[in-house]
Design a protein around this motif. Structure first.
Motif, PDB file in Angstrom:
ATOM      1  N   SER A 166       0.835  -1.201   0.000  1.00  0.00           N
ATOM      2  CA  SER A 166       0.000   0.000   0.000  1.00  0.00           C
ATOM      3  C   SER A 166       0.870   1.252   0.000  1.00  0.00           C
ATOM      4  CB  SER A 166      -0.905   0.010   1.233  1.00  0.00           C
ATOM      5  OG  SER A 166      -1.686   1.186   1.262  1.00  0.00           O
ATOM      6  N   SER A 167       0.570   2.171  -0.907  1.00  0.00           N
ATOM      7  CA  SER A 167       1.290   3.439  -0.983  1.00  0.00           C
ATOM      8  C   SER A 167       0.415   4.563  -0.437  1.00  0.00           C
ATOM      9  CB  SER A 167       1.681   3.746  -2.427  1.00  0.00           C
ATOM     10  OG  SER A 167       2.529   2.739  -2.925  1.00  0.00           O
ATOM     11  N   ASN A 168       1.060   5.629  -0.061  1.00  0.00           N
ATOM     12  CA  ASN A 168       0.342   6.751   0.531  1.00  0.00           C
ATOM     13  C   ASN A 168       0.100   7.859  -0.487  1.00  0.00           C
ATOM     14  OD1 ASN A 168       0.399   5.537   3.121  1.00  0.00           O
ATOM     15  ND2 ASN A 168       2.483   6.286   3.430  1.00  0.00           N
ATOM     16  N   TYR A 169      -0.833   8.726  -0.170  1.00  0.00           N
ATOM     17  CA  TYR A 169      -1.083   9.906  -0.975  1.00  0.00           C
ATOM     18  C   TYR A 169      -1.071  11.123  -0.056  1.00  0.00           C
ATOM     19  CZ  TYR A 169      -5.691   8.605   0.778  1.00  0.00           C
ATOM     20  OH  TYR A 169      -6.717   8.223   1.594  1.00  0.00           O
ATOM     21  N   VAL A 170      -0.889  12.277  -0.661  1.00  0.00           N
ATOM     22  CA  VAL A 170      -0.812  13.529   0.086  1.00  0.00           C
ATOM     23  C   VAL A 170      -1.914  14.457  -0.408  1.00  0.00           C
ATOM     24  CG1 VAL A 170       0.634  15.521   0.653  1.00  0.00           C
ATOM     25  CG2 VAL A 170       1.691  13.281   0.288  1.00  0.00           C
ATOM     26  N   LEU A 171      -2.652  15.056   0.514  1.00  0.00           N
ATOM     27  CA  LEU A 171      -3.651  16.053   0.155  1.00  0.00           C
ATOM     28  C   LEU A 171      -2.976  17.423   0.131  1.00  0.00           C
ATOM     29  CD1 LEU A 171      -6.633  16.932  -0.309  1.00  0.00           C
ATOM     30  CD2 LEU A 171      -6.789  17.230   2.178  1.00  0.00           C
TER      31      LEU A 171
END
Length: 343
Positions: free
Chosen positions: A320-325
């Motif tokens: 699982s990879s992360n995202y940035v808002l």
């Protein structure tokens, strides 16, 4: 007594001298040329590095900004870990389909394939073909679950959809504008991934006065994407309060369209990716917020997954990879961090 020398002897002597000079000049030139070639060969040997593993990166769209960014990160990290990654189909005069590029990679007998997957039967068949030929496949960004791929590296699309829904609700609360009309622009070629995000957005706003509609965009090229978005907006009786975009190309197309149609301030965009165009649009107010994937993390996970499989014969099924808002409250901090990382 004065010696007389014939003109013929003088001419012969001069000619012999010239020949001798030319001979030595030729020898010196050959010696210099040989040394130059030897130095060039040494330089080429020094620049040439042989890697024990060659991987292929196959993108849905080799010329998209996101795929280019991911490839840059993958190739740099791969070299640091004693392997090499080539991106097939980028900047070519002839356009090859993803299936063509998969077949090229399989025929080239690469040691592994990093593939932006999809849920089509053709892609599943090609992944199975690669596996049958001893080539492990790792899917990235979009999966192909009905295949023999070894691992999937990507975002949790349902979680991402929930975050889109939360931001959509925040826009409604901020503007006190209900019912809020939102339009989700789906990628014609993204299939299951966009459907999951759409369903998660719908679930996140259930019980609120938010009306969701969707339209499909042809994102095969920047031109067709912009034309498709413009046609969609032209065909609407009422411009939506929020336009939700699920990839980089659709986001930039939507920005261009609302500027051309003088809709800045009348609608806003929830976007995807962190290109200069999108970040500037956040500053100017035409984009409310955008989600950016952590490409460095994705790159490391892709390369590590293939290396781990080669080393042990096993690898985790999912990373699982992360995202940035990114929005106006943190855009300056985000841009500073990106510059420090050299992106």
């Amino acid at each position: 007594m004065v010696m007389k020398v014939s003109k013929n002897k003088v001419a012969v002597s001069i000619l012999a001298g010239i020949v001798l000079v030319l001979f030595f000049a030729t020898v010196a030139g050959l010696f210099f040329y040989r040394e130059m070639i030897k130095d060039l060969g040494t330089a080429q040997e020094e620049d040439f590095t042989e890697y024990p593993r060659l991987y292929a990166y196959i993108a849905e769209d080799p010329d998209s900004q996101l795929s280019s960014r991911i490839y840059k990160e993958i190739s740099e990290y791969a070299v640091e870990n004693n392997c090499y990654v080539e991106m097939t189909g980028q900047n070519l005069s002839t356009s090859y389909s993803k299936a063509d590029r998969m077949n090229i990679a399989i025929s080239s007998k690469v040691d592994g394939i990093i593939l932006e997957g999809d849920d089509s039967a053709e892609t599943a068949e090609l992944i199975n073909k690669a596996t049958a030929n001893g080539i492990p496949v790792v899917t990235v960004l979009s999966d192909c679950q009905a295949s023999a791929r070894k691992s999937f590296v990507g975002l949790n699309n349902f979680s991402l959809g929930s975050e889109y829904g939360a931001e959509l609700a925040a826009i409604g609360d901020l503007n006190k504008r209900y019912p809020l009309n939102a339009l989700i622009l789906l990628d014609r070629d993204d299939g299951n991934a966009d459907d999951i995000i759409h369903a998660a957005i719908q679930q996140a706003v259930t019980g609120r006065l938010i009306r969701l509609n969707s339209a499909v965009v042809d994102t095969s090229t920047p031109f067709t994407s912009e034309e498709s978005v413009m046609n969609i907006l032209d065909g609407l009786e009422t411009i939506p309060d929020v336009i939700i975009c699920l990839n980089d190309r659709t986001t930039e197309s939507a920005i261009q369209c609302i500027v051309e149609k003088n809709l800045v301030g009348k609608t806003t965009i929830l976007g995807y990716y962190d290109s200069d165009t999108i970040l500037k649009a956040i500053d100017r107010g035409s984009v409310y917020a955008t989600f950016a994937i952590e490409t460095k993390t994705v790159a490391k996970q892709c390369v590590n997954a293939l290396n781990e499989y080669h080393d042990t014969g096993f690898v985790s099924d999912y990373f699982s990879s992360n995202y940035v808002l990114i929005n106006r409250s943190n855009i300056t901090e985000y841009q500073t961090e990106e510059k420090e990382d050299g992106i």
